[in-house]
Design a protein around this motif. Structure first.
Motif, short mmCIF file in Angstrom:
data_model
loop_
_atom_site.label_atom_id
_atom_site.label_comp_id
_atom_site.label_asym_id
_atom_site.label_seq_id
_atom_site.Cartn_x
_atom_site.Cartn_y
_atom_site.Cartn_z
N LEU A 23 -68.24 -6.08 2.02
CA LEU A 23 -68.55 -4.83 1.31
C LEU A 23 -67.31 -3.96 1.21
N ASN A 24 -66.52 -3.88 2.29
CA ASN A 24 -65.28 -3.11 2.25
C ASN A 24 -64.31 -3.65 1.21
N VAL A 25 -64.17 -4.97 1.16
CA VAL A 25 -63.25 -5.60 0.20
C VAL A 25 -63.70 -5.31 -1.24
N LEU A 26 -64.98 -5.50 -1.51
CA LEU A 26 -65.49 -5.25 -2.87
C LEU A 26 -65.29 -3.80 -3.26
N ALA A 27 -65.47 -2.87 -2.33
CA ALA A 27 -65.29 -1.46 -2.64
C ALA A 27 -63.82 -1.11 -2.86
N LEU A 28 -62.92 -1.73 -2.13
CA LEU A 28 -61.50 -1.41 -2.28
C LEU A 28 -60.93 -1.82 -3.64
N VAL A 29 -61.46 -2.87 -4.23
CA VAL A 29 -60.94 -3.30 -5.54
C VAL A 29 -61.73 -2.67 -6.68
N ASP A 30 -62.64 -1.78 -6.37
CA ASP A 30 -63.51 -1.14 -7.36
C ASP A 30 -62.79 0.01 -8.05
N ARG A 31 -62.98 0.14 -9.34
CA ARG A 31 -62.33 1.20 -10.11
C ARG A 31 -62.88 2.58 -9.80
N ARG A 32 -64.07 2.67 -9.20
CA ARG A 32 -64.68 3.95 -8.88
C ARG A 32 -64.02 4.64 -7.68
N VAL A 33 -63.18 3.91 -6.96
CA VAL A 33 -62.44 4.50 -5.84
C VAL A 33 -61.12 4.99 -6.40
N GLY A 34 -60.93 6.30 -6.35
CA GLY A 34 -59.75 6.91 -6.96
C GLY A 34 -58.51 6.86 -6.09
N LYS A 35 -57.41 7.27 -6.69
CA LYS A 35 -56.10 7.24 -6.04
C LYS A 35 -56.08 8.09 -4.78
N LYS A 36 -56.62 9.31 -4.85
CA LYS A 36 -56.61 10.21 -3.70
C LYS A 36 -57.40 9.61 -2.53
N ARG A 37 -58.55 9.04 -2.82
CA ARG A 37 -59.36 8.44 -1.75
C ARG A 37 -58.63 7.25 -1.12
N ILE A 38 -57.99 6.44 -1.94
CA ILE A 38 -57.23 5.29 -1.42
C ILE A 38 -56.12 5.78 -0.49
N LEU A 39 -55.38 6.80 -0.92
CA LEU A 39 -54.29 7.31 -0.10
C LEU A 39 -54.79 7.94 1.20
N ASP A 40 -55.96 8.57 1.16
CA ASP A 40 -56.52 9.22 2.35
C ASP A 40 -57.07 8.22 3.37
N MET A 41 -57.27 6.97 2.99
CA MET A 41 -57.85 5.95 3.87
C MET A 41 -56.85 5.27 4.78
N GLU A 42 -55.59 5.58 4.67
CA GLU A 42 -54.57 4.79 5.36
C GLU A 42 -54.83 4.63 6.86
N ASN A 43 -55.15 5.70 7.56
CA ASN A 43 -55.38 5.59 9.01
C ASN A 43 -56.63 4.80 9.33
N LYS A 44 -57.68 4.93 8.53
CA LYS A 44 -58.91 4.18 8.76
C LYS A 44 -58.68 2.68 8.58
N MET A 45 -57.79 2.33 7.67
CA MET A 45 -57.53 0.91 7.38
C MET A 45 -56.85 0.20 8.53
N LYS A 46 -56.16 0.93 9.39
CA LYS A 46 -55.49 0.30 10.54
C LYS A 46 -56.51 -0.29 11.51
N LEU A 47 -57.75 0.20 11.45
CA LEU A 47 -58.79 -0.27 12.36
C LEU A 47 -59.70 -1.31 11.73
N LYS A 48 -59.36 -1.77 10.55
CA LYS A 48 -60.19 -2.74 9.83
C LYS A 48 -59.65 -4.16 10.03
N HIS A 49 -60.46 -5.11 9.63
CA HIS A 49 -60.10 -6.53 9.71
C HIS A 49 -58.87 -6.80 8.83
N PRO A 50 -58.02 -7.77 9.19
CA PRO A 50 -56.82 -8.06 8.39
C PRO A 50 -57.11 -8.33 6.91
N ILE A 51 -58.25 -8.93 6.57
CA ILE A 51 -58.53 -9.18 5.15
C ILE A 51 -58.79 -7.87 4.42
N VAL A 52 -59.42 -6.92 5.07
CA VAL A 52 -59.66 -5.60 4.47
C VAL A 52 -58.32 -4.89 4.30
#
Length: 189
Positions: free
Chosen positions: A149-178
Protein backbone atom coordinates in the motif's frame (compact mmCIF):
# COMPACT_ATOMS: atom_id res chain seq x y z
CA UNK A 1 -12.35 -6.69 -10.55
CA UNK A 2 -10.43 -8.29 -13.40
CA UNK A 3 -6.71 -7.70 -13.80
CA UNK A 4 -6.80 -5.60 -16.97
CA UNK A 5 -9.27 -3.11 -15.48
CA UNK A 6 -7.32 -2.94 -12.22
CA UNK A 7 -4.04 -2.42 -14.07
CA UNK A 8 -5.61 0.36 -16.12
CA UNK A 9 -6.81 2.11 -12.95
CA UNK A 10 -3.46 1.73 -11.19
CA UNK A 11 -1.58 3.07 -14.21
CA UNK A 12 -4.07 5.96 -14.43
CA UNK A 13 -3.01 7.03 -10.94
CA UNK A 14 0.74 6.95 -11.70
CA UNK A 15 2.68 10.18 -11.27
CA UNK A 16 3.18 11.56 -14.82
CA UNK A 17 7.00 11.44 -14.67
CA UNK A 18 6.80 7.75 -13.71
CA UNK A 19 4.21 6.74 -16.31
CA UNK A 20 6.00 4.40 -18.69
CA UNK A 21 8.79 3.76 -16.19
CA UNK A 22 6.77 1.93 -13.53
CA UNK A 23 4.71 -1.02 -14.74
CA UNK A 24 2.42 -3.53 -13.05
CA UNK A 25 2.87 -7.06 -14.42
CA UNK A 26 0.78 -10.15 -13.70
CA UNK A 27 1.30 -13.67 -14.91
CA UNK A 28 -1.12 -16.51 -14.53
CA UNK A 29 -1.31 -20.08 -15.64
CA UNK A 30 -4.64 -20.87 -17.24
CA UNK A 31 -4.29 -24.62 -17.56
CA UNK A 32 -2.54 -25.34 -14.29
CA UNK A 33 -4.70 -24.09 -11.43
CA UNK A 34 -2.36 -25.48 -8.81
CA UNK A 35 0.28 -22.96 -9.94
CA UNK A 36 -0.39 -19.47 -8.65
CA UNK A 37 0.36 -16.51 -10.86
CA UNK A 38 2.80 -13.77 -9.97
CA UNK A 39 2.28 -10.05 -9.67
CA UNK A 40 5.23 -7.72 -9.57
CA UNK A 41 6.32 -4.15 -10.28
CA UNK A 42 9.00 -3.16 -12.74
CA UNK A 43 10.94 0.07 -13.03
CA UNK A 44 12.51 0.78 -16.40
CA UNK A 45 11.64 -2.80 -17.47
CA UNK A 46 13.63 -4.26 -14.56
CA UNK A 47 11.77 -6.44 -12.05
CA UNK A 48 12.07 -4.54 -8.78
CA UNK A 49 9.28 -5.66 -6.49
CA UNK A 50 8.30 -9.32 -6.36
CA UNK A 51 7.74 -10.72 -2.89
CA UNK A 52 8.71 -14.27 -3.79
CA UNK A 53 11.81 -13.53 -5.87
CA UNK A 54 15.24 -13.26 -4.24
CA UNK A 55 16.80 -11.68 -7.36
CA UNK A 56 15.13 -8.27 -7.00
CA UNK A 57 18.05 -6.67 -5.18
CA UNK A 58 15.86 -5.45 -2.31
CA UNK A 59 16.86 -6.94 1.00
CA UNK A 60 14.24 -9.15 2.65
CA UNK A 61 15.16 -9.63 6.26
CA UNK A 62 14.88 -13.13 7.71
CA UNK A 63 15.17 -12.26 11.39
CA UNK A 64 15.06 -9.45 13.89
CA UNK A 65 18.80 -9.85 14.51
CA UNK A 66 19.56 -9.23 10.82
CA UNK A 67 17.72 -5.93 10.99
CA UNK A 68 19.40 -4.90 14.22
CA UNK A 69 22.80 -5.79 12.75
CA UNK A 70 22.29 -3.88 9.47
CA UNK A 71 24.90 -1.09 9.42
CA UNK A 72 23.02 0.79 6.68
CA UNK A 73 20.06 1.30 9.00
CA UNK A 74 20.01 4.74 10.61
CA UNK A 75 17.23 5.13 13.17
CA UNK A 76 16.84 8.69 14.51
CA UNK A 77 16.41 8.99 18.29
CA UNK A 78 14.46 11.96 19.64
CA UNK A 79 14.80 13.68 22.98
CA UNK A 80 11.41 12.20 23.95
CA UNK A 81 12.81 8.70 23.42
CA UNK A 82 15.76 9.49 25.69
CA UNK A 83 13.48 10.97 28.35
CA UNK A 84 11.31 7.85 28.31
CA UNK A 85 14.38 5.68 28.92
CA UNK A 86 15.55 8.03 31.70
CA UNK A 87 12.15 7.72 33.35
CA UNK A 88 12.21 3.90 33.06
CA UNK A 89 15.84 3.45 34.17
CA UNK A 90 16.16 6.15 36.82
CA UNK A 91 18.70 8.92 37.20
CA UNK A 92 21.71 6.63 37.78
CA UNK A 93 22.35 5.86 34.09
CA UNK A 94 24.91 8.09 32.27
CA UNK A 95 23.60 10.28 29.44
CA UNK A 96 25.53 8.53 26.62
CA UNK A 97 24.19 5.15 27.79
CA UNK A 98 20.62 6.51 27.71
CA UNK A 99 21.07 7.31 24.01
CA UNK A 100 22.33 3.77 23.30
CA UNK A 101 19.42 2.19 25.19
CA UNK A 102 16.85 4.46 23.47
CA UNK A 103 18.29 3.61 20.05
CA UNK A 104 18.28 -0.11 20.83
CA UNK A 105 14.64 0.03 21.96
CA UNK A 106 13.61 1.92 18.85
CA UNK A 107 15.57 -0.47 16.65
CA UNK A 108 13.96 -3.48 18.30
CA UNK A 109 10.48 -2.01 17.78
CA UNK A 110 11.32 -1.21 14.16
CA UNK A 111 12.65 -4.74 13.58
CA UNK A 112 9.46 -6.31 14.92
CA UNK A 113 7.31 -4.07 12.70
CA UNK A 114 9.47 -4.86 9.66
CA UNK A 115 9.26 -8.63 10.12
CA UNK A 116 5.49 -8.42 10.72
CA UNK A 117 5.03 -6.33 7.56
CA UNK A 118 7.11 -8.73 5.44
CA UNK A 119 5.21 -11.73 6.76
CA UNK A 120 1.87 -10.10 5.98
CA UNK A 121 3.09 -9.10 2.53
CA UNK A 122 4.28 -12.54 1.57
CA UNK A 123 0.84 -13.93 2.43
CA UNK A 124 -1.06 -11.15 0.71
CA UNK A 125 -2.49 -11.36 -2.73
CA UNK A 126 -1.52 -8.42 -4.94
CA UNK A 127 -5.05 -8.08 -6.31
CA UNK A 128 -6.55 -7.81 -2.85
CA UNK A 129 -4.11 -5.12 -1.77
CA UNK A 130 -4.54 -3.23 -5.05
CA UNK A 131 -8.33 -3.30 -4.61
CA UNK A 132 -7.90 -1.96 -1.09
CA UNK A 133 -5.65 0.80 -2.43
CA UNK A 134 -8.20 1.78 -5.08
CA UNK A 135 -11.00 2.03 -2.49
CA UNK A 136 -9.10 3.82 0.29
CA UNK A 137 -8.01 7.42 0.61
CA UNK A 138 -4.42 8.18 -0.27
CA UNK A 139 -3.75 9.27 3.34
CA UNK A 140 -4.79 5.86 4.67
CA UNK A 141 -2.50 4.10 2.19
CA UNK A 142 0.47 6.28 3.13
CA UNK A 143 -0.11 5.76 6.86
CA UNK A 144 -0.63 2.00 6.52
CA UNK A 145 1.85 -0.58 7.82
CA UNK A 146 1.35 -2.56 4.58
CA UNK A 147 4.44 -2.27 2.38
CA UNK A 148 2.58 -2.66 -0.91
CA UNK A 149 0.00 0.00 0.00
CA UNK A 150 2.88 2.38 0.79
CA UNK A 151 4.53 1.66 -2.57
CA UNK A 152 1.32 2.16 -4.54
CA UNK A 153 0.67 5.45 -2.72
CA UNK A 154 4.20 6.77 -3.30
CA UNK A 155 3.95 6.43 -7.08
CA UNK A 156 0.45 7.97 -7.10
CA UNK A 157 -0.07 11.35 -8.75
CA UNK A 158 -2.38 12.46 -5.91
CA UNK A 159 0.62 12.74 -3.58
CA UNK A 160 2.05 16.20 -4.13
CA UNK A 161 5.60 17.52 -4.07
CA UNK A 162 5.29 19.12 -0.62
CA UNK A 163 3.96 15.92 0.96
CA UNK A 164 6.75 13.86 -0.64
CA UNK A 165 9.40 16.25 0.68
CA UNK A 166 7.83 16.26 4.17
CA UNK A 167 7.98 12.43 4.38
CA UNK A 168 11.76 12.13 4.37
CA UNK A 169 12.18 11.30 8.09
CA UNK A 170 9.26 8.86 8.10
CA UNK A 171 10.77 7.00 5.14
CA UNK A 172 13.91 6.16 7.12
CA UNK A 173 11.76 3.84 9.24
CA UNK A 174 10.16 2.02 6.30
CA UNK A 175 11.10 -1.18 4.51
CA UNK A 176 13.92 -0.86 1.92
CA UNK A 177 11.46 -1.37 -0.97
CA UNK A 178 9.34 1.55 0.27
CA UNK A 179 12.51 3.64 0.57
CA UNK A 180 13.45 2.65 -2.99
CA UNK A 181 10.11 3.86 -4.39
CA UNK A 182 10.30 7.01 -2.26
CA UNK A 183 13.70 7.87 -3.78
CA UNK A 184 12.36 7.06 -7.24
CA UNK A 185 9.43 9.41 -6.76
CA UNK A 186 11.53 12.13 -5.15
CA UNK A 187 13.99 12.05 -8.05
CA UNK A 188 11.07 12.34 -10.47
CA UNK A 189 9.86 15.65 -8.92
Amino acid sequence: MNWSKMKQQLEGFLYPALAGRVAYIATSYRYTPEKAGQCYLTVDKKKVFNMKDATTGIRWFQSEQEIKGDSNLNIPVSQDDIEKVRKDMGEKVPEERLVVIAKDRKLQSYAKEMIAAQTALSKADFNTVANTFLTRSIEESLASQDILLNVLALVDRRVGKKRILDMENKMKLKHPIVQYFYKLRRNAL
